[in-house]
Scaffold this motif. Structure first.
Motif, PDB file in Angstrom:
ATOM      1  N   VAL A  40       0.894  -1.081   0.064  1.00  0.00           N
ATOM      2  CA  VAL A  40       0.039   0.071   0.257  1.00  0.00           C
ATOM      3  C   VAL A  40       1.124   1.653   0.245  1.00  0.00           C
ATOM      4  CG1 VAL A  40      -1.996   0.940   1.378  1.00  0.00           C
ATOM      5  CG2 VAL A  40      -1.996  -1.152   1.488  1.00  0.00           C
ATOM      6  N   ALA A  41       0.509   1.770  -0.963  1.00  0.00           N
ATOM      7  CA  ALA A  41       1.650   3.421  -1.498  1.00  0.00           C
ATOM      8  C   ALA A  41       1.064   4.590  -0.831  1.00  0.00           C
ATOM      9  CB  ALA A  41       2.523   3.096  -2.769  1.00  0.00           C
ATOM     10  N   ALA A  42       0.149   4.301  -1.189  1.00  0.00           N
ATOM     11  CA  ALA A  42      -0.938   5.802  -0.927  1.00  0.00           C
ATOM     12  C   ALA A  42      -2.359   5.385  -0.244  1.00  0.00           C
ATOM     13  CB  ALA A  42      -0.984   6.369  -2.208  1.00  0.00           C
ATOM     14  N   VAL A  43      -2.645   6.460   0.181  1.00  0.00           N
ATOM     15  CA  VAL A  43      -4.193   5.999   0.985  1.00  0.00           C
ATOM     16  C   VAL A  43      -5.254   7.735   0.880  1.00  0.00           C
ATOM     17  CG1 VAL A  43      -3.884   4.197   1.913  1.00  0.00           C
ATOM     18  CG2 VAL A  43      -3.289   6.717   3.546  1.00  0.00           C
ATOM     19  N   SER A  44      -6.253   7.649   0.930  1.00  0.00           N
ATOM     20  CA  SER A  44      -7.134   8.985   0.977  1.00  0.00           C
ATOM     21  C   SER A  44      -8.729   8.304   1.895  1.00  0.00           C
ATOM     22  CB  SER A  44      -7.595   8.738  -0.792  1.00  0.00           C
ATOM     23  OG  SER A  44      -8.234  10.411  -0.575  1.00  0.00           O
ATOM     24  N   ALA A  45      -8.528  10.052   2.727  1.00  0.00           N
ATOM     25  CA  ALA A  45      -9.633   9.275   3.740  1.00  0.00           C
ATOM     26  C   ALA A  45     -10.690  10.828   4.134  1.00  0.00           C
ATOM     27  CB  ALA A  45      -9.995   7.795   5.075  1.00  0.00           C
ATOM     28  N   ARG A  46     -11.019  10.784   4.034  1.00  0.00           N
ATOM     29  CA  ARG A  46     -11.744  12.303   4.655  1.00  0.00           C
ATOM     30  C   ARG A  46     -10.992  12.798   6.111  1.00  0.00           C
ATOM     31  NH1 ARG A  46     -18.500  11.688   4.025  1.00  0.00           N
ATOM     32  NH2 ARG A  46     -17.758   9.546   5.209  1.00  0.00           N
ATOM     33  N   ASP A  47     -10.389  11.276   7.215  1.00  0.00           N
ATOM     34  CA  ASP A  47     -10.590  12.291   8.205  1.00  0.00           C
ATOM     35  C   ASP A  47      -8.934  11.386   8.565  1.00  0.00           C
ATOM     36  OD1 ASP A  47      -9.988  12.740  11.122  1.00  0.00           O
ATOM     37  OD2 ASP A  47     -11.228  11.862  11.650  1.00  0.00           O
ATOM     38  N   LYS A  48      -8.299  12.489   8.105  1.00  0.00           N
ATOM     39  CA  LYS A  48      -6.288  12.002   8.790  1.00  0.00           C
ATOM     40  C   LYS A  48      -6.407  11.535   9.708  1.00  0.00           C
ATOM     41  CE  LYS A  48      -1.317  13.269   6.992  1.00  0.00           C
ATOM     42  NZ  LYS A  48      -0.594  14.096   6.093  1.00  0.00           N
ATOM     43  N   GLY A  49      -6.247  12.017  10.798  1.00  0.00           N
ATOM     44  CA  GLY A  49      -6.325  12.271  11.977  1.00  0.00           C
ATOM     45  C   GLY A  49      -7.312  10.698  12.623  1.00  0.00           C
ATOM     46  N   ARG A  50      -7.452  10.412  12.675  1.00  0.00           N
ATOM     47  CA  ARG A  50      -8.772   9.220  13.148  1.00  0.00           C
ATOM     48  C   ARG A  50      -8.183   7.985  13.274  1.00  0.00           C
ATOM     49  NH1 ARG A  50     -13.462   5.610  10.488  1.00  0.00           N
ATOM     50  NH2 ARG A  50     -13.751   4.117  11.401  1.00  0.00           N
ATOM     51  N   ASN A  51      -7.908   7.447  14.193  1.00  0.00           N
ATOM     52  CA  ASN A  51      -6.815   6.260  14.427  1.00  0.00           C
ATOM     53  C   ASN A  51      -7.814   4.636  14.008  1.00  0.00           C
ATOM     54  OD1 ASN A  51      -5.651   4.206  15.298  1.00  0.00           O
ATOM     55  ND2 ASN A  51      -6.016   4.598  17.755  1.00  0.00           N
ATOM     56  N   ARG A  52      -7.474   4.376  12.717  1.00  0.00           N
ATOM     57  CA  ARG A  52      -7.934   2.745  12.634  1.00  0.00           C
ATOM     58  C   ARG A  52      -6.829   1.880  12.661  1.00  0.00           C
ATOM     59  NH1 ARG A  52      -7.771   7.453   8.921  1.00  0.00           N
ATOM     60  NH2 ARG A  52      -9.953   7.976   7.492  1.00  0.00           N
ATOM     61  N   GLY A  53      -5.818   1.775  13.262  1.00  0.00           N
ATOM     62  CA  GLY A  53      -5.504   0.984  14.223  1.00  0.00           C
ATOM     63  C   GLY A  53      -4.465   0.268  12.990  1.00  0.00           C
ATOM     64  N   LEU A  54      -4.186   1.114  11.864  1.00  0.00           N
ATOM     65  CA  LEU A  54      -3.598   0.659  11.071  1.00  0.00           C
ATOM     66  C   LEU A  54      -1.993   1.268  10.530  1.00  0.00           C
ATOM     67  CD1 LEU A  54      -6.329   1.128   8.054  1.00  0.00           C
ATOM     68  CD2 LEU A  54      -5.490  -1.257   9.268  1.00  0.00           C
ATOM     69  N   ASP A  55      -1.018   0.903   9.933  1.00  0.00           N
ATOM     70  CA  ASP A  55       0.238   1.228   9.717  1.00  0.00           C
ATOM     71  C   ASP A  55       0.572   2.207   8.992  1.00  0.00           C
ATOM     72  OD1 ASP A  55       2.786   2.222   9.745  1.00  0.00           O
ATOM     73  OD2 ASP A  55       4.006  -0.210  10.029  1.00  0.00           O
ATOM     74  N   LEU A  56       0.488   2.839   8.718  1.00  0.00           N
ATOM     75  CA  LEU A  56       0.267   3.980   7.276  1.00  0.00           C
ATOM     76  C   LEU A  56       1.641   4.446   6.981  1.00  0.00           C
ATOM     77  CD1 LEU A  56      -3.363   4.888   7.130  1.00  0.00           C
ATOM     78  CD2 LEU A  56      -2.618   3.211   6.034  1.00  0.00           C
ATOM     79  N   SER A  57       2.312   4.717   7.637  1.00  0.00           N
ATOM     80  CA  SER A  57       4.035   5.157   7.536  1.00  0.00           C
ATOM     81  C   SER A  57       3.858   4.891   6.362  1.00  0.00           C
ATOM     82  CB  SER A  57       4.613   4.568   9.263  1.00  0.00           C
ATOM     83  OG  SER A  57       4.947   3.379   8.458  1.00  0.00           O
ATOM     84  N   GLY A  58       4.648   3.784   5.725  1.00  0.00           N
ATOM     85  CA  GLY A  58       4.368   3.845   4.464  1.00  0.00           C
ATOM     86  C   GLY A  58       4.179   4.315   3.362  1.00  0.00           C
ATOM     87  N   ALA A  59       2.872   5.196   3.330  1.00  0.00           N
ATOM     88  CA  ALA A  59       1.829   5.884   2.487  1.00  0.00           C
ATOM     89  C   ALA A  59       1.983   6.915   2.988  1.00  0.00           C
ATOM     90  CB  ALA A  59       0.745   4.371   2.899  1.00  0.00           C
ATOM     91  N   SER A  60       1.971   7.770   1.653  1.00  0.00           N
ATOM     92  CA  SER A  60       1.033   9.164   1.292  1.00  0.00           C
ATOM     93  C   SER A  60      -0.002   9.169   1.546  1.00  0.00           C
ATOM     94  CB  SER A  60       1.935   9.304  -0.371  1.00  0.00           C
ATOM     95  OG  SER A  60       0.875   8.929  -1.677  1.00  0.00           O
ATOM     96  N   TRP A  61      -0.389  10.513   1.802  1.00  0.00           N
ATOM     97  CA  TRP A  61      -1.774  10.276   2.286  1.00  0.00           C
ATOM     98  C   TRP A  61      -2.543  11.978   1.088  1.00  0.00           C
ATOM     99  CZ3 TRP A  61      -4.361   8.705   5.929  1.00  0.00           C
ATOM    100  CH2 TRP A  61      -5.845   9.182   6.039  1.00  0.00           C
TER     101      TRP A  61
END
Length: 436
Positions: A40-61
């Motif tokens: 997973v290299a990139a993600v998009s969602a309306r709420d960037k600050g929400r804690n989803r329990g996911l490691d998204l450190s390697g993905a651009s937002w």
């Protein structure tokens, strides 16, 4: 080592979060099956600050899903936003314009714009995978598009909405009313706060439109589907179904007929020993009737984050393997314009519940109206006043008619005449009977 396939996920709701989590948790197995790592290299969602329990450190937002679709960070765009218009449609169209393959679970988008999307994808030379758009984790799209490609399909039908199947199962087994079971489904998260799309049959209709296109090689025709929901079903109907040897299910049915393609979503009675009739709860089940394979039944979880994510990831793996095929199995230019079989031409048996005003001659008049239209009655069952239905007229009794196979148009003429005669209180309850 083969370069990783870089995935952009637009939408981090229940399904999107499951996709990201499973791709990470099963990375080694997925890479072995796909022939290359998938990240997973990139993600998009309306709420960037929400804690989803996911490691998204390697993905651009990306706040804008269309920006994600244009980004050089991604090779594949996964659209999990939902809805036929707006951000979801823009994301998919932008990805195709950028010549990036798309994976989507968006049945509403494909039911409305599927043919246009297929044409655009074929012109751009990219794939659109949508296994997750129909029946969650059940691999029905791959089965129709690939596994049964050598068959002439005559019918595809089944339980396409787990919410409705859960409600009907609870009503039947626990003798509860519709409103009580709907409220429970909402508490458990099986039904939305506004459940109209599910209980009205529209969710199943979108899925059926996609299945009919795959099965019959026609353009998607969501507007050609006859739709009824389950809100009118009572515990009395379910008890009568049991007594008569049936079970009641909301079915999506697409049939190839001499008059054209018949597409319908409505409550149906099935023989209780048939495969689809035995499916309970939120499970989906679909039967495909092919000339070579015969009857093939697939059943499994029709919703839920992990089950739907499983189907999404299967499409991503196909793209990683380099598998490419037309969206609906045949090139968009080869899809034929659908010829709709009018609902009035439907031929089959019927369950009819009437609240008959208890007076001399009423039953004979009803039988006469049926006979005038050439409708033969298989059985007539009379019960006392229906306890769950409050009627203004005194002492109506429930009369259930089971017809032999007849024409829907003739049945409607007969029922209109029965209503006009004034012998019944309220509208008739009509439920079609399927052979299996």
């Amino acid at each position: 080592m083969t370069a990783p396939l870089k995935v952009g996920v637009a939408g981090l709701g229940t399904v999107g979060a499951s996709v990201v989590r499973i791709l990470g948790a099963n990375a080694e197995e997925i890479a072995a099956r796909a022939g290359r790592p998938i990240v997973v290299a990139a993600v998009s969602a309306r709420d960037k600050g929400r804690n989803r329990g996911l490691d998204l450190s390697g993905a651009s937002w990306h706040m804008d899903p269309s920006q994600l679709a244009r980004s050089n960070d991604v090779d594949v765009v996964v659209e999990l936003i939902g809805g036929a218009e707006g951000a979801a449609r823009a994301c998919v169209e932008t990805a195709i314009e950028a010549r990036r393959p798309v994976v989507t679970a968006n049945k509403a988008l494909l039911a409305k714009h599927g043919v246009a999307i297929a044409r655009a994808a074929e012109a751009a030379g990219v794939t659109v995978g949508f296994e997750a758009a129909v029946a969650g984790g059940v691999p029905i799209v791959k089965t129709l598009r690939e596994g049964l490609a050598g068959n002439r399909i005559s019918r595809v039908f089944g339980i396409l909405n787990g919410t409705c199947n859960y409600i009907l199962t609870r009503m039947e087994k626990d003798k509860l009313g519709f409103a009580e079971c709907l409220a429970e489904a909402q508490r458990l998260g099986y039904a939305e706060a506004d459940p109209t799309f599910d209980i009205g049959g529209f969710d199943a209709a979108h899925k059926l439109a996609l299945l009919a296109s795959l099965a019959f090689g026609t353009e998607v025709d969501a507007n050609g589907i006859y739709v009824e929901g389950i809100a009118s079903i009572t515990p009395f109907d379910l008890a009568m179904a049991e007594e008569l040897g049936f079970r009641l299910k909301l079915l999506g049915i697409a049939t190839r007929t001499d008059q054209g393609v018949e597409q319908r979503v409505h409550p149906s009675m099935l023989p209780k020993d048939s495969a689809i009739a035995r499916v309970d709860g939120v499970t989906n089940a679909i039967e495909i009737d092919g000339d070579a394979v015969g009857a093939l039944v697939l059943a499994g979880p029709g919703a839920g984050g992990d089950a739907t994510a499983s189907a999404v990831i299967a499409d991503i793996i196909d793209i990683a393997r380099g598998i490419h095929m037309p969206v609906f199995g045949a090139p968009a230019s080869k899809l034929t314009a659908p010829v709709r079989a009018p609902m009035g031409t439907h031929h089959g048996g019927y369950y009819i519940r009437l609240s008959v005003i208890d007076r001399p001659g009423a039953a004979a008049a009803i039988a006469t109206r049926m006979a005038e239209q050439g409708i033969s009655l298989r059985s007539i069952v009379q019960r006392g006043r229906e306890p769950e239905i409050d009627r203004p007229n005194p002492d109506p009794v429930a009369v259930v008619l089971i017809t032999y196979a007849t024409n829907e148009a003739a049945l409607r003429v007969a029922l209109d005449a029965i209503e006009a005669d004034g012998h019944i209180d309220g509208a008739p309850q009509v439920i079609r009977i399927e052979k299996r």
